[in-house]
Scaffold this motif. Structure first.
Motif, PDB file in Angstrom:
ATOM      1  N   ARG A   1      -7.933   0.272  -3.912  1.00 24.90           N
ATOM      2  CA  ARG A   1      -7.016   1.068  -3.115  1.00 24.90           C
ATOM      3  C   ARG A   1      -5.647   1.428  -3.869  1.00 24.90           C
ATOM      4  O   ARG A   1      -4.701   2.009  -3.199  1.00 24.90           O
ATOM      5  CB  ARG A   1      -6.810   0.475  -1.813  1.00 24.90           C
TER       6      ARG A   1
ATOM      7  N   TYR B   1       0.836  -1.106  -0.043  1.00 26.15           N
ATOM      8  CA  TYR B   1       0.146  -0.165  -0.080  1.00 26.15           C
ATOM      9  C   TYR B   1       0.977   1.124  -0.265  1.00 26.15           C
ATOM     10  O   TYR B   1       2.135   1.122  -0.045  1.00 26.15           O
ATOM     11  CB  TYR B   1      -0.749  -0.105   1.369  1.00 26.15           C
TER      12      TYR B   1
ATOM     13  N   LYS C   1     -11.169  -4.960  -3.595  1.00 32.15           N
ATOM     14  CA  LYS C   1     -10.966  -3.779  -2.591  1.00 32.15           C
ATOM     15  C   LYS C   1      -9.377  -3.354  -2.585  1.00 32.15           C
ATOM     16  O   LYS C   1      -9.128  -2.285  -2.710  1.00 32.15           O
ATOM     17  CB  LYS C   1     -11.122  -4.042  -1.304  1.00 32.15           C
TER      18      LYS C   1
END
Length: 164
Positions: free
Chosen positions: A60, A11, A56
């Protein structure tokens, strides 16, 4: 034998970027799923216990991922199902622990009741519910440690690069 999946992702939020630099680059998030073609992955994020999907992760902005498929006994699989069911049913009781992540790096053993970070949660499931020796305390486990543990582990059934 049954399969579980350990999904590692990268991330780009503030906490993830900190983990990325502290932990030697690589991956910043870990989650676990049950079965051959899982629809749900389980982990912890800043909101607490999380049920995640591949979609998801894509939304993101995750661009890098690696999924380890791991063989476990039928009994270990059943124990993991039961443990995850407890987390799902009591979701509101579980919180994310940023401070435990920071204590992980200098190996300060900090464990709060019902508080986890993502890789600690996955490592604790492996340590307590399967016959896999993870080689360190779950509170010292960061996402990149799964690569070191599973890359050549005899129970590793496969690795999927960029699983998203």
């Amino acid at each position: 034998m049954k399969k579980i999946n350990i999904l590692l992702t990268k991330y780009s939020d503030l906490t993830s970027n900190l983990i990325y630099h502290i932990a030697g680059h690589g991956y910043t998030h870990a989650s676990v799923a049950l079965g051959d073609s899982p629809q749900e992955y389980y982990s912890f994020n800043y909101k607490g216990f999380a049920i995640e999907t591949l979609e998801k992760h894509k939304r993101r902005g995750v661009r890098r991922s690696r999924c380890y498929q791991v063989n476990v006994s039928d009994e270990a699989y059943r124990r993991m199902e039961e443990k995850i069911k407890i987390f799902k049913e009591n979701k509101r009781l579980y919180k994310y622990s940023r401070i435990a992540v920071l204590c992980c790096v200098p190996h300060l053993p900090l464990k709060f009741r019902n508080r986890y970070f993502c890789s600690q949660f996955v490592a604790e499931l492996l340590e307590n519910e399967t016959e896999i020796d993870i080689g360190r305390k779950p509170c010292f486990f960061l996402p990149n440690h799964f690569s070191l543990l599973l890359e050549k582990h005899p129970r590793c059934a496969g690795v999927i690069e960029n699983a998203l």
